[in-house]
Design a protein around this motif. Structure first.
Motif, PDB file in Angstrom:
ATOM      1  N   THR A  13       0.820  -1.216   0.000  1.00 20.02           N
ATOM      2  CA  THR A  13       0.000   0.000   0.000  1.00 20.02           C
ATOM      3  C   THR A  13       0.852   1.264   0.000  1.00 20.02           C
ATOM      4  O   THR A  13       0.393   2.305  -0.435  1.00 20.02           O
ATOM      5  CB  THR A  13      -0.950   0.041   1.217  1.00 20.02           C
ATOM      6  OG1 THR A  13      -0.174  -0.061   2.404  1.00 20.02           O
ATOM      7  CG2 THR A  13      -1.975  -1.067   1.148  1.00 20.02           C
ATOM      8  N   GLN A  14       2.121   1.173   0.502  1.00 15.74           N
ATOM      9  CA  GLN A  14       3.000   2.348   0.464  1.00 15.74           C
ATOM     10  C   GLN A  14       4.276   2.026  -0.304  1.00 15.74           C
ATOM     11  O   GLN A  14       4.270   2.067  -1.520  1.00 15.74           O
ATOM     12  CB  GLN A  14       3.269   2.868   1.878  1.00 15.74           C
ATOM     13  CG  GLN A  14       2.025   3.520   2.478  1.00 15.74           C
ATOM     14  CD  GLN A  14       2.305   4.277   3.759  1.00 15.74           C
ATOM     15  OE1 GLN A  14       3.423   4.449   4.186  1.00 15.74           O
ATOM     16  NE2 GLN A  14       1.230   4.747   4.388  1.00 15.74           N
ATOM     17  N   THR A  15       5.357   1.676   0.362  1.00 15.00           N
ATOM     18  CA  THR A  15       6.634   1.470  -0.329  1.00 15.00           C
ATOM     19  C   THR A  15       6.924  -0.018  -0.500  1.00 15.00           C
ATOM     20  O   THR A  15       6.853  -0.782   0.463  1.00 15.00           O
ATOM     21  CB  THR A  15       7.785   2.116   0.477  1.00 15.00           C
ATOM     22  OG1 THR A  15       7.463   3.482   0.705  1.00 15.00           O
ATOM     23  CG2 THR A  15       9.097   2.020  -0.272  1.00 15.00           C
ATOM     24  N   GLU A  28       5.685   4.616   5.526  1.00 10.41           N
ATOM     25  CA  GLU A  28       6.206   5.964   5.745  1.00 10.41           C
ATOM     26  C   GLU A  28       6.216   6.257   7.240  1.00 10.41           C
ATOM     27  O   GLU A  28       5.484   5.634   8.010  1.00 10.41           O
ATOM     28  CB  GLU A  28       5.319   6.988   5.022  1.00 10.41           C
ATOM     29  CG  GLU A  28       5.188   6.761   3.527  1.00 10.41           C
ATOM     30  CD  GLU A  28       6.510   6.862   2.787  1.00 10.41           C
ATOM     31  OE1 GLU A  28       7.337   7.710   3.168  1.00 10.41           O
ATOM     32  OE2 GLU A  28       6.720   6.076   1.850  1.00 10.41           O
ATOM     33  N   PRO A  29       7.052   7.227   7.691  1.00 10.00           N
ATOM     34  CA  PRO A  29       7.051   7.602   9.109  1.00 10.00           C
ATOM     35  C   PRO A  29       5.648   7.991   9.570  1.00 10.00           C
ATOM     36  O   PRO A  29       4.916   8.669   8.854  1.00 10.00           O
ATOM     37  CB  PRO A  29       7.994   8.808   9.163  1.00 10.00           C
ATOM     38  CG  PRO A  29       8.898   8.632   7.987  1.00 10.00           C
ATOM     39  CD  PRO A  29       8.041   7.987   6.923  1.00 10.00           C
ATOM     40  N   GLY A  30       5.263   7.533  10.752  1.00  9.34           N
ATOM     41  CA  GLY A  30       3.935   7.793  11.284  1.00  9.34           C
ATOM     42  C   GLY A  30       2.952   6.677  10.984  1.00  9.34           C
ATOM     43  O   GLY A  30       1.829   6.678  11.462  1.00  9.34           O
ATOM     44  N   TYR A  31       3.380   5.708  10.166  1.00  8.12           N
ATOM     45  CA  TYR A  31       2.562   4.549   9.848  1.00  8.12           C
ATOM     46  C   TYR A  31       3.302   3.305  10.293  1.00  8.12           C
ATOM     47  O   TYR A  31       4.519   3.297  10.426  1.00  8.12           O
ATOM     48  CB  TYR A  31       2.301   4.458   8.341  1.00  8.12           C
ATOM     49  CG  TYR A  31       1.450   5.571   7.808  1.00  8.12           C
ATOM     50  CD1 TYR A  31       0.080   5.422   7.661  1.00  8.12           C
ATOM     51  CD2 TYR A  31       2.020   6.788   7.442  1.00  8.12           C
ATOM     52  CE1 TYR A  31      -0.700   6.446   7.170  1.00  8.12           C
ATOM     53  CE2 TYR A  31       1.248   7.823   6.950  1.00  8.12           C
ATOM     54  CZ  TYR A  31      -0.116   7.648   6.815  1.00  8.12           C
ATOM     55  OH  TYR A  31      -0.877   8.672   6.334  1.00  8.12           O
ATOM     56  N   GLU A  32       2.558   2.233  10.529  1.00  2.00           N
ATOM     57  CA  GLU A  32       3.202   0.979  10.876  1.00  2.00           C
ATOM     58  C   GLU A  32       2.629  -0.139  10.021  1.00  2.00           C
ATOM     59  O   GLU A  32       1.474  -0.092   9.600  1.00  2.00           O
ATOM     60  CB  GLU A  32       3.044   0.674  12.367  1.00  2.00           C
ATOM     61  CG  GLU A  32       1.621   0.607  12.869  1.00  2.00           C
ATOM     62  CD  GLU A  32       1.554   0.560  14.393  1.00  2.00           C
ATOM     63  OE1 GLU A  32       2.596   0.372  15.034  1.00  2.00           O
ATOM     64  OE2 GLU A  32       0.451   0.702  14.932  1.00  2.00           O
ATOM     65  N   LEU A  33       3.492  -1.125   9.728  1.00  2.00           N
ATOM     66  CA  LEU A  33       3.112  -2.241   8.889  1.00  2.00           C
ATOM     67  C   LEU A  33       2.170  -3.151   9.655  1.00  2.00           C
ATOM     68  O   LEU A  33       2.440  -3.519  10.798  1.00  2.00           O
ATOM     69  CB  LEU A  33       4.364  -3.005   8.452  1.00  2.00           C
ATOM     70  CG  LEU A  33       4.211  -4.015   7.336  1.00  2.00           C
ATOM     71  CD1 LEU A  33       3.746  -3.345   6.045  1.00  2.00           C
ATOM     72  CD2 LEU A  33       5.538  -4.731   7.100  1.00  2.00           C
ATOM     73  N   GLU A  34       1.071  -3.509   9.025  1.00  2.00           N
ATOM     74  CA  GLU A  34       0.097  -4.389   9.670  1.00  2.00           C
ATOM     75  C   GLU A  34       0.601  -5.828   9.630  1.00  2.00           C
ATOM     76  O   GLU A  34       1.574  -6.147   8.940  1.00  2.00           O
ATOM     77  CB  GLU A  34      -1.262  -4.260   8.984  1.00  2.00           C
ATOM     78  CG  GLU A  34      -1.891  -2.892   9.190  1.00  2.00           C
ATOM     79  CD  GLU A  34      -3.242  -2.746   8.509  1.00  2.00           C
ATOM     80  OE1 GLU A  34      -3.781  -3.748   8.005  1.00  2.00           O
ATOM     81  OE2 GLU A  34      -3.745  -1.611   8.470  1.00  2.00           O
ATOM     82  N   ALA A  35      -0.080  -6.723  10.349  1.00  2.00           N
ATOM     83  CA  ALA A  35       0.340  -8.123  10.458  1.00  2.00           C
ATOM     84  C   ALA A  35       0.371  -8.839   9.115  1.00  2.00           C
ATOM     85  O   ALA A  35       1.119  -9.798   8.937  1.00  2.00           O
ATOM     86  CB  ALA A  35      -0.577  -8.871  11.426  1.00  2.00           C
ATOM     87  N   ASP A  36      -0.412  -8.358   8.129  1.00  2.00           N
ATOM     88  CA  ASP A  36      -0.425  -9.014   6.816  1.00  2.00           C
ATOM     89  C   ASP A  36       0.836  -8.737   6.010  1.00  2.00           C
ATOM     90  O   ASP A  36       1.078  -9.334   4.970  1.00  2.00           O
ATOM     91  CB  ASP A  36      -1.658  -8.617   6.008  1.00  2.00           C
ATOM     92  CG  ASP A  36      -1.722  -7.120   5.696  1.00  2.00           C
ATOM     93  OD1 ASP A  36      -0.747  -6.390   5.966  1.00  2.00           O
ATOM     94  OD2 ASP A  36      -2.772  -6.688   5.174  1.00  2.00           O
ATOM     95  N   VAL A  42      -2.100   4.061  10.350  1.00  2.00           N
ATOM     96  CA  VAL A  42      -1.580   5.147  11.176  1.00  2.00           C
ATOM     97  C   VAL A  42      -1.173   4.579  12.525  1.00  2.00           C
ATOM     98  O   VAL A  42      -1.889   3.765  13.112  1.00  2.00           O
ATOM     99  CB  VAL A  42      -2.648   6.248  11.351  1.00  2.00           C
ATOM    100  CG1 VAL A  42      -2.159   7.342  12.276  1.00  2.00           C
ATOM    101  CG2 VAL A  42      -3.028   6.825  10.006  1.00  2.00           C
ATOM    102  N   GLN A  43       0.015   4.987  13.004  1.00  2.00           N
ATOM    103  CA  GLN A  43       0.482   4.511  14.298  1.00  2.00           C
ATOM    104  C   GLN A  43      -0.462   4.953  15.388  1.00  2.00           C
ATOM    105  O   GLN A  43      -0.963   6.074  15.374  1.00  2.00           O
ATOM    106  CB  GLN A  43       1.878   5.066  14.609  1.00  2.00           C
ATOM    107  CG  GLN A  43       2.982   4.325  13.948  1.00  2.00           C
ATOM    108  CD  GLN A  43       4.327   4.917  14.322  1.00  2.00           C
ATOM    109  OE1 GLN A  43       4.446   6.093  14.618  1.00  2.00           O
ATOM    110  NE2 GLN A  43       5.355   4.094  14.292  1.00  2.00           N
TER     111      GLN A  43
END
Length: 187
Positions: A13-15, A28-36, A42-43
């Motif tokens: 979805t991002q990089t 990106e900073p401020g986001y975190e990778l989900e378990a999938d 968003v963090q």
């Protein structure tokens, strides 16, 4: 042949970061990778513990954002203090101080195991006249490297080169340990 999933289908979805035989998703900073391992969300800046509401700081682009859930403040962000550089560490005189973001580690000196002999502080040699060295590498060289997070990947970390100094010698390059997650590869 490696297929670059990031250009052909880009499942992230991002990089998207291509790796040999696979891919990794980054946020990106401020986001975190989900378990999938694909989607970013968003963090969560607020944590709930017991009966109290606590905040946790988040570092973005050199600014420390502190979110006490209902208001926010901006404070200059200190990313890391190098304790080794400012000599604020508890290593012995035989140990080497190695900086890690947020802390440091004391590294013990290299100790060569039999049948190897210590040549200098980071090199061990197995003498050819020793029968125990017959099927062993001639030398073992130890290097400690820091790898900065956030670097673009894939990228070369270091290079080793075989030499023709010893006729009839052959070289085997392999990752012996520390690659259980298959983050690294050789070419």
């Amino acid at each position: 042949i490696d297929v670059n999933e990031c250009t052909s289908e880009n499942p992230c979805t991002q990089t998207c970061v291509n790796t040999y035989g696979s891919f990794l998703c980054r946020c990106e900073p401020g986001y975190e990778l989900e378990a999938d391992g694909v989607n970013c969300s968003v963090q969560e800046f607020c944590e709930f513990g017991g009966n109290s509401l606590r905040w946790k700081p988040v570092c973005r682009s050199g600014i420390l954002y502190i979110f006490p859930c209902f208001s926010h403040s901006l404070i200059p962000c200190v990313l890391d203090i190098n304790e080794c550089e400012i000599r604020n560490f508890t290593c012995t005189s035989q140990q080497t101080c190695f900086n890690i973001p947020g802390e440091y580690k004391c590294l013990d000196p290299v100790r060569c195991e039999e049948p190897y002999l210590q040549i200098n502080e980071n090199r061990c040699m197995c003498p050819a006249e020793n029968p125990g060295c017959r099927d062993q590498p001639f030398t073992i060289l130890y290097r400690v490297m820091d790898m900065v997070s956030g670097r673009s990947v894939p990228s070369d970390i270091f290079q080793m080169q075989a030499t023709t100094r010893y006729p009839g010698a052959y070289y085997i390059f392999q990752i012996k340990s520390g690659n259980e997650g298959r983050e690294f590869y050789m070419r």
